[in-house]
Every structure is written in structure tokens, then in C-alpha cells.
Design a protein around this motif. Structure first.
Motif, PDB file in Angstrom:
ATOM      1  N   MET A   1      32.282  24.785  24.001  1.00 50.57           N
ATOM      2  CA  MET A   1      32.721  26.169  23.920  1.00 50.57           C
ATOM      3  C   MET A   1      33.083  26.653  25.323  1.00 50.57           C
ATOM      4  SD  MET A   1      30.650  29.602  22.651  1.00 50.57           S
ATOM      5  CE  MET A   1      30.349  28.975  21.027  1.00 50.57           C
ATOM      6  N   SER A   2      34.217  27.295  25.426  1.00 49.99           N
ATOM      7  CA  SER A   2      34.670  27.817  26.711  1.00 49.99           C
ATOM      8  C   SER A   2      33.899  29.079  27.086  1.00 49.99           C
ATOM      9  CB  SER A   2      36.163  28.159  26.649  1.00 49.99           C
ATOM     10  OG  SER A   2      36.917  27.017  26.386  1.00 49.99           O
ATOM     11  N   LEU A   3      33.778  29.301  28.368  1.00 49.12           N
ATOM     12  CA  LEU A   3      33.132  30.505  28.875  1.00 49.12           C
ATOM     13  C   LEU A   3      34.097  31.675  28.698  1.00 49.12           C
ATOM     14  CD1 LEU A   3      30.670  31.683  30.333  1.00 49.12           C
ATOM     15  CD2 LEU A   3      31.806  31.120  32.494  1.00 49.12           C
ATOM     16  N   THR A   4      33.633  32.737  28.071  1.00 49.93           N
ATOM     17  CA  THR A   4      34.496  33.898  27.840  1.00 49.93           C
ATOM     18  C   THR A   4      33.941  35.125  28.566  1.00 49.93           C
ATOM     19  OG1 THR A   4      33.286  34.649  25.878  1.00 49.93           O
ATOM     20  CG2 THR A   4      35.080  33.043  25.531  1.00 49.93           C
ATOM     21  N   THR A   5      34.818  36.074  28.762  1.00 49.88           N
ATOM     22  CA  THR A   5      34.418  37.351  29.358  1.00 49.88           C
ATOM     23  C   THR A   5      33.348  38.017  28.504  1.00 49.88           C
ATOM     24  OG1 THR A   5      36.598  37.632  30.328  1.00 49.88           O
ATOM     25  CG2 THR A   5      35.262  39.614  30.116  1.00 49.88           C
ATOM     26  N   GLU A   6      33.480  37.917  27.190  1.00 44.80           N
ATOM     27  CA  GLU A   6      32.502  38.541  26.288  1.00 44.80           C
ATOM     28  C   GLU A   6      31.114  37.918  26.468  1.00 44.80           C
ATOM     29  OE1 GLU A   6      35.563  37.433  25.271  1.00 44.80           O
ATOM     30  OE2 GLU A   6      36.443  39.441  25.179  1.00 44.80           O
ATOM     31  N   MET A   7      31.074  36.609  26.655  1.00 46.86           N
ATOM     32  CA  MET A   7      29.782  35.931  26.856  1.00 46.86           C
ATOM     33  C   MET A   7      29.114  36.470  28.125  1.00 46.86           C
ATOM     34  SD  MET A   7      31.081  32.082  25.921  1.00 46.86           S
ATOM     35  CE  MET A   7      29.550  31.197  26.197  1.00 46.86           C
ATOM     36  N   LEU A   8      29.894  36.614  29.185  1.00 43.76           N
ATOM     37  CA  LEU A   8      29.342  37.103  30.449  1.00 43.76           C
ATOM     38  C   LEU A   8      28.940  38.571  30.336  1.00 43.76           C
ATOM     39  CD1 LEU A   8      31.866  35.432  32.912  1.00 43.76           C
ATOM     40  CD2 LEU A   8      29.496  34.740  32.484  1.00 43.76           C
ATOM     41  N   GLN A   9      29.822  39.382  29.775  1.00 42.33           N
ATOM     42  CA  GLN A   9      29.561  40.824  29.710  1.00 42.33           C
ATOM     43  C   GLN A   9      28.392  41.171  28.777  1.00 42.33           C
ATOM     44  OE1 GLN A   9      30.942  43.095  31.771  1.00 42.33           O
ATOM     45  NE2 GLN A   9      31.916  41.310  32.710  1.00 42.33           N
ATOM     46  N   SER A  10      28.040  40.250  27.866  1.00 42.47           N
ATOM     47  CA  SER A  10      26.917  40.529  26.964  1.00 42.47           C
ATOM     48  C   SER A  10      25.590  40.619  27.717  1.00 42.47           C
ATOM     49  CB  SER A  10      26.826  39.453  25.877  1.00 42.47           C
ATOM     50  OG  SER A  10      26.369  38.222  26.419  1.00 42.47           O
ATOM     51  N   LEU A  11      25.555  40.141  28.954  1.00 39.77           N
ATOM     52  CA  LEU A  11      24.315  40.177  29.740  1.00 39.77           C
ATOM     53  C   LEU A  11      24.237  41.387  30.683  1.00 39.77           C
ATOM     54  CD1 LEU A  11      24.192  36.370  30.526  1.00 39.77           C
ATOM     55  CD2 LEU A  11      22.733  37.634  28.939  1.00 39.77           C
ATOM     56  N   VAL A  12      25.310  42.132  30.802  1.00 36.84           N
ATOM     57  CA  VAL A  12      25.347  43.284  31.707  1.00 36.84           C
ATOM     58  C   VAL A  12      24.532  44.440  31.121  1.00 36.84           C
ATOM     59  CG1 VAL A  12      26.839  45.031  32.776  1.00 36.84           C
ATOM     60  CG2 VAL A  12      27.570  42.630  32.675  1.00 36.84           C
ATOM     61  N   GLY A  13      23.707  45.051  31.975  1.00 37.54           N
ATOM     62  CA  GLY A  13      22.987  46.259  31.601  1.00 37.54           C
ATOM     63  C   GLY A  13      21.674  46.048  30.878  1.00 37.54           C
ATOM     64  N   ILE A  14      21.286  44.810  30.640  1.00 38.38           N
ATOM     65  CA  ILE A  14      20.009  44.555  29.956  1.00 38.38           C
ATOM     66  C   ILE A  14      18.882  44.634  30.981  1.00 38.38           C
ATOM     67  CG2 ILE A  14      18.644  42.888  28.653  1.00 38.38           C
ATOM     68  CD1 ILE A  14      21.341  41.717  27.660  1.00 38.38           C
ATOM     69  N   GLU A  15      18.005  45.613  30.799  1.00 38.66           N
ATOM     70  CA  GLU A  15      16.878  45.800  31.716  1.00 38.66           C
ATOM     71  C   GLU A  15      15.752  44.834  31.352  1.00 38.66           C
ATOM     72  OE1 GLU A  15      17.057  48.356  34.025  1.00 38.66           O
ATOM     73  OE2 GLU A  15      15.023  48.351  34.805  1.00 38.66           O
ATOM     74  N   SER A  16      15.231  44.147  32.349  1.00 38.97           N
ATOM     75  CA  SER A  16      14.133  43.208  32.115  1.00 38.97           C
ATOM     76  C   SER A  16      12.833  43.955  31.840  1.00 38.97           C
ATOM     77  CB  SER A  16      13.932  42.306  33.334  1.00 38.97           C
ATOM     78  OG  SER A  16      13.343  43.040  34.392  1.00 38.97           O
ATOM     79  N   GLU A  17      11.854  43.230  31.356  1.00 39.19           N
ATOM     80  CA  GLU A  17      10.513  43.789  31.282  1.00 39.19           C
ATOM     81  C   GLU A  17       9.987  43.923  32.704  1.00 39.19           C
ATOM     82  OE1 GLU A  17       7.888  41.592  28.785  1.00 39.19           O
ATOM     83  OE2 GLU A  17       9.304  41.550  27.125  1.00 39.19           O
ATOM     84  N   VAL A  18       8.951  44.708  32.867  1.00 37.11           N
ATOM     85  CA  VAL A  18       8.339  44.863  34.189  1.00 37.11           C
ATOM     86  C   VAL A  18       7.617  43.562  34.546  1.00 37.11           C
ATOM     87  CG1 VAL A  18       6.600  46.114  35.529  1.00 37.11           C
ATOM     88  CG2 VAL A  18       8.063  47.341  33.900  1.00 37.11           C
ATOM     89  N   THR A  19       7.926  43.046  35.729  1.00 42.31           N
ATOM     90  CA  THR A  19       7.257  41.855  36.239  1.00 42.31           C
ATOM     91  C   THR A  19       6.325  42.295  37.358  1.00 42.31           C
ATOM     92  OG1 THR A  19       9.172  40.484  35.717  1.00 42.31           O
ATOM     93  CG2 THR A  19       7.575  39.587  37.290  1.00 42.31           C
ATOM     94  N   LYS A  20       5.040  42.040  37.157  1.00 40.48           N
ATOM     95  CA  LYS A  20       4.032  42.447  38.141  1.00 40.48           C
ATOM     96  C   LYS A  20       3.890  41.393  39.221  1.00 40.48           C
ATOM     97  CE  LYS A  20      -0.796  44.003  38.319  1.00 40.48           C
ATOM     98  NZ  LYS A  20      -1.064  43.316  39.550  1.00 40.48           N
ATOM     99  N   GLY A  21       3.772  41.848  40.461  1.00 45.55           N
ATOM    100  CA  GLY A  21       3.563  40.933  41.572  1.00 45.55           C
ATOM    101  C   GLY A  21       2.204  40.265  41.478  1.00 45.55           C
ATOM    102  N   THR A  22       2.088  39.130  42.149  1.00 43.30           N
ATOM    103  CA  THR A  22       0.846  38.357  42.104  1.00 43.30           C
ATOM    104  C   THR A  22      -0.233  38.976  42.978  1.00 43.30           C
ATOM    105  OG1 THR A  22       2.150  36.375  41.742  1.00 43.30           O
ATOM    106  CG2 THR A  22      -0.112  36.059  42.490  1.00 43.30           C
ATOM    107  N   ASP A  23       0.135  39.438  44.147  1.00 45.75           N
ATOM    108  CA  ASP A  23      -0.842  39.945  45.114  1.00 45.75           C
ATOM    109  C   ASP A  23      -0.581  41.411  45.425  1.00 45.75           C
ATOM    110  OD1 ASP A  23      -2.162  37.386  45.691  1.00 45.75           O
ATOM    111  OD2 ASP A  23      -0.227  36.843  46.576  1.00 45.75           O
ATOM    112  N   GLU A  24      -1.654  42.129  45.691  1.00 42.52           N
ATOM    113  CA  GLU A  24      -1.501  43.517  46.118  1.00 42.52           C
ATOM    114  C   GLU A  24      -1.113  43.544  47.599  1.00 42.52           C
ATOM    115  OE1 GLU A  24      -6.099  44.672  47.248  1.00 42.52           O
ATOM    116  OE2 GLU A  24      -5.407  45.061  45.209  1.00 42.52           O
ATOM    117  N   VAL A  25      -0.583  44.665  48.043  1.00 45.92           N
ATOM    118  CA  VAL A  25      -0.235  44.841  49.454  1.00 45.92           C
ATOM    119  C   VAL A  25      -1.516  44.732  50.279  1.00 45.92           C
ATOM    120  CG1 VAL A  25       0.730  46.441  51.155  1.00 45.92           C
ATOM    121  CG2 VAL A  25       1.727  46.311  48.841  1.00 45.92           C
TER     122      VAL A  25
END
Length: 171
Positions: free
Chosen positions: A1-25
Motif C-alpha cells: 500500500m502506498s503512503l497517502t496524505t490521508e494516512m499521514l494526516q490521520s495522526l495530526v492533532g491526536i493528544e497522547s495520554e499523560v506520560t509521567k516522568g520517572t524521577d522527581e526534580v
């Protein structure tokens, strides 16, 4: 399957879950960072100076923000892939496996204080059309990171742009 603009644009704007850092400051990480950067700012190590400042206590260098959210090298952290990782995988599957960072911009808000827990979210902001570059054909992708402390205050906003390209063999 060829890479399409739609395939790429489907990932734009999706906010990830919060990722917590391993160590505190903490002081040791601030000290190591300042040693490497040769940063003698007394806000980062002099209790009396920091107490008299507008912060009232030692703070971490704002440029250190990513240090507190980096995954440990071992043991490997298991979690769901975020939109950036899905995009990099998609581009790699279609031959755009070479990556070079091209830009990073950080804007700072709340200071990081000793004991703060730093976390982040990220999203894909934009993906360029296919470009011909000196390194080969590729796509520029910009990601937005938002770093937060445990009080949900924004510590830093960062944009990060990479070029994913098909490396050209030099003749």
C-alpha cells in the motif's frame, strides 16, 4: 500500500495520554546538569540566593525539562505508542527511515522546583507534503509537547520538528 496524505494526516492533532516522568526534580540531577552545561546560575545551587529570589527556593534550569520525563534505558517501559511513534513507524514502513532533528523551540511558564513531578502530553501538529531535500525525499513533522507539574500547571511548551527521509546513496 502506498503512503497517502490521508494516512499521514490521520495522526495530526491526536493528544497522547499523560506520560509521567520517572524521577522527581532533585538537587543531584540539577547539579549534574549544571556541571555538564557549565551553568553557574545561583538560582540552581545557592539556597540563600534562591530564597531571596522571587522563587523563594532552588529551581531547576528550565532547559532541563525533558530530563525528568525521559524513559529509563533499562528496564524498558511498556506503554501504548503515541501519535509521534505511530507516525515514525508509518514513515519507516514506507522507506523514510532516516531521521534528523531540524528545529526545537521551548517556551517556559512555571519554574520546576525540587520535589516536582513532571509529566507531558504530545501531539503531531503538522506534516509537510513530500519534499525533495539535499538528504533525499522526505517529510517534515512537527510535534507539540506540553510539560506539566503535579499541580497541572504548564511548565513548558515545546515544538520539535524532524525530517524523515529516504537516504540517497552517494555515487
Amino acid at each position: 500500500m502506498s503512503l497517502t496524505t490521508e494516512m499521514l494526516q490521520s495522526l495530526v492533532g491526536i493528544e497522547s495520554e499523560v506520560t509521567k516522568g520517572t524521577d522527581e526534580v532533585c538537587r543531584p540531577m540539577i547539579r549534574h546538569y549544571c556541571e555538564v552545561m557549565e551553568d553557574a546560575n545561583p538560582l540552581y545551587h545557592d539556597d540563600a540566593y534562591a530564597k531571596a529570589s522571587r522563587y523563594g527556593e532552588i529551581i531547576a534550569p528550565p532547559t532541563q525539562v525533558q530530563v525528568y520525563t525521559m524513559n529509563p534505558l533499562w528496564p524498558k517501559v511498556e506503554r501504548e505508542k503515541n501519535s509521534m511513534e505511530h507516525l515514525v513507524d508509518l514513515l519507516k514502513e514506507h522507506g523514510y527511515s532516516s531521521i534528523v532533528a531540524t528545529a526545537q523551540v521551548q517556551e517556559y511558564f512555571e519554574p520546576m522546583k525540587i520535589g516536582d513531578d513532571i509529566s507531558y502530553t504530545l501531539s503531531v501538529k503538522e506534516i509537510s507534503p513530500l519534499k525533495q531535500t539535499a538528504r533525499g525525499p522526505g517529510y517534515f513533522s512537527t510535534f507539540l509537547y506540553t510539560f506539566l507539574n503535579q499541580r497541572h500547571e504548564i511548565v513548558c511548551k515545546q515544538s520539535f520538528t524532524i525530517l524523515s527521509y529516504q537516504a540517497q546513496v552517494q555515487q
